[in-house]
Design a protein around this motif. Sequence first.
Motif, PDB file in Angstrom:
ATOM      1  N   UNK B  22      40.517  27.253  31.458  1.00 14.48           N
ATOM      2  CA  UNK B  22      39.290  27.740  32.087  1.00 14.48           C
ATOM      3  C   UNK B  22      38.615  26.703  32.976  1.00 14.48           C
ATOM      4  N   UNK B  54      37.005  30.593  42.747  1.00 15.44           N
ATOM      5  CA  UNK B  54      37.762  31.026  41.575  1.00 15.44           C
ATOM      6  C   UNK B  54      37.554  30.068  40.391  1.00 15.44           C
ATOM      7  N   UNK B  57      34.076  30.678  38.912  1.00 20.34           N
ATOM      8  CA  UNK B  57      34.016  31.906  38.106  1.00 20.34           C
ATOM      9  C   UNK B  57      34.719  31.674  36.769  1.00 20.34           C
ATOM     10  N   UNK B  58      35.878  31.017  36.823  1.00 22.04           N
ATOM     11  CA  UNK B  58      36.665  30.782  35.605  1.00 22.04           C
ATOM     12  C   UNK B  58      35.839  30.004  34.575  1.00 22.04           C
ATOM     13  N   UNK B  61      32.394  32.096  33.608  1.00 27.51           N
ATOM     14  CA  UNK B  61      32.517  33.400  32.944  1.00 27.51           C
ATOM     15  C   UNK B  61      33.665  33.442  31.943  1.00 27.51           C
ATOM     16  N   UNK B  62      34.317  32.311  31.729  1.00 23.56           N
ATOM     17  CA  UNK B  62      35.435  32.222  30.790  1.00 23.56           C
ATOM     18  C   UNK B  62      36.524  33.267  31.084  1.00 23.56           C
ATOM     19  N   UNK B  63      36.920  33.297  32.367  1.00 22.71           N
ATOM     20  CA  UNK B  63      38.084  34.082  32.783  1.00 22.71           C
ATOM     21  C   UNK B  63      39.129  33.041  33.186  1.00 22.71           C
ATOM     22  N   UNK B  64      40.346  33.080  32.637  1.00 21.84           N
ATOM     23  CA  UNK B  64      41.307  32.030  32.978  1.00 21.84           C
ATOM     24  C   UNK B  64      41.470  31.827  34.496  1.00 21.84           C
ATOM     25  N   UNK B  65      41.622  30.570  34.897  1.00 23.15           N
ATOM     26  CA  UNK B  65      41.735  30.213  36.311  1.00 23.15           C
ATOM     27  C   UNK B  65      42.856  31.019  36.962  1.00 23.15           C
ATOM     28  N   UNK B  66      43.992  31.110  36.256  1.00 22.22           N
ATOM     29  CA  UNK B  66      45.153  31.870  36.732  1.00 22.22           C
ATOM     30  C   UNK B  66      45.617  32.758  35.590  1.00 22.22           C
ATOM     31  N   UNK B  67      46.153  33.934  35.951  1.00 26.15           N
ATOM     32  CA  UNK B  67      46.652  34.826  34.893  1.00 26.15           C
ATOM     33  C   UNK B  67      47.896  34.253  34.222  1.00 26.15           C
ATOM     34  N   UNK B  69      48.848  31.700  32.267  1.00 27.13           N
ATOM     35  CA  UNK B  69      48.257  30.625  31.473  1.00 27.13           C
ATOM     36  C   UNK B  69      49.347  29.721  30.898  1.00 27.13           C
ATOM     37  N   UNK B 104      41.601  32.796  22.537  1.00 29.81           N
ATOM     38  CA  UNK B 104      41.056  32.494  23.869  1.00 29.81           C
ATOM     39  C   UNK B 104      41.376  33.552  24.906  1.00 29.81           C
ATOM     40  N   UNK B 106      44.188  34.404  26.206  1.00 23.60           N
ATOM     41  CA  UNK B 106      45.121  33.863  27.198  1.00 23.60           C
ATOM     42  C   UNK B 106      46.397  34.696  27.172  1.00 23.60           C
ATOM     43  N   UNK B 272      46.719  24.889  40.369  1.00 29.23           N
ATOM     44  CA  UNK B 272      46.149  24.984  39.017  1.00 29.23           C
ATOM     45  C   UNK B 272      46.926  24.011  38.131  1.00 29.23           C
TER      46      UNK B 272
END
Lengths: 182, 280
Positions: B22, B54, B57-58, B61-67, B69, B104, B106, B272
């Motif tokens: 994140x 990006x 936001x990651x 908002x605790x959205x992984x930087x990249x899908x 993981x 998490x 992920x 990333x």
Amino acid sequence: MDRHISLPLSDADALSLKAGDYVYLTGELYTARDAAHKRMYDALNEGKELPVDIKGQVVYYLGPTPARPGHVIGSAGPTTSSRMDKYAPRLLDLGLKGMVGKGKRTQEVIDAVVRNGAVYFAAVGGAGALLSKCIKKAEVVAYDDLGTEAIRRLQVENLPVIVVIDSAGTNLYATAADKWRK
Amino acid sequence: MRNIDVSEITAAVREMCIEVNHKLSPDMVGKLTDAREREESPLGRQILGQLIENMDIAREEMIPICQDTGMAVIFLEVGQDVHFTGGDIEDAVNQGVREGYTEGYLRKSVVRDPIDRVNTGDNTPAVIHYSIVHGEGVKITLAPKGFGSENMSRLFMLKPAQGIEGVKEAVIAAVADAGPNACPPMVVGVGVGGTFEKCALLAKKALTRNVNERSKIPYVAELEKELLEKINCLGLGPGGLGGRMTALNVAVETYPTHIAGLPVAVNICCHVNRHISREI
């Protein structure tokens, strides 16, 4: 040129898009990546129906992270398209109109894009958190057992993508570096 | 001698998996910000702007930087005076990965077998590299590796006569071939020397180095600078859509090798470039 395009992609819109256009997609599309493609391909080889009607549709090469509670989806950026190259021409010949991914495609895929008046878009790789904000609805519609690789129907709003290969066969990746090479 | 309960390792790995997916390390954030300033292509600048947004936001908002993981790559440096208690160290590391990736939110990206390809459902097992070091501490370095860039990595068994020019050509060829597939701007880890597997490991380890640090060996530091400059003349740019910023850094690690060989491994990572270390 900046364009706003509705999904499913109409034949006229697909033909009008040119390599290098910056496009915001709004409407419905489907996700599928490696495992779902293999399963669709095997189904076709066995003479079975595909689990979704891909005619006129756009597929997003995506395997998202799980959604946190209260979220529609997790991180949701594109995966590398070349792994789907083996399967893409067949799906395009069956009416698939567009693909969203990242990275190079084979000549066979480019030929199939031209033959079918389709489009290949790239989304920005590694911007999954940002791109997830454009996804308003997500539901698994096939191959639930594949987890992240299941086929999902997404409702997207202004998903930012760039036309890389257009229906005339122009490939932005082939020429983009020329201007900046030293 | 110091006793360390393996549950401490599990807890650390769990937290690190969540944090690293994140929040990019400050050195990487700095490089990306700097790249946006330096990029000459308007589209390239726009993409770098999206990557910076990006990251924000990651983190917020605790959205992984990249899908993607990643597959959890872990370097475990264990002091020779450490005695692990409470269970098996490998199980403890994998339990940390299992908990981190599940709790998490992920992605579970690991399949149990490369041919039958059934997902293990919890992102285990990790790839663990152990080393025994001086002292009574344990250093854990976690570097989850995405496969868009991993797939574009290369290994070359050069001839000694090819020398440093051969090394340069190999690295440039690997990066040029990776192109848009590896999500540029990339970070390039290079291993030179050792054996077939040792140089691959050096390249992987090079990716965990702070991107602002140069090699302590003067000619290697010069090589890193020259390679970065050459790569950024390729014109690939952010997203491979044209521009100057094709790579953010090149890190080279070397090791003694055999009189007959010059192995070179090029481990490519996207922007990333996740790495995090903790000492216990």
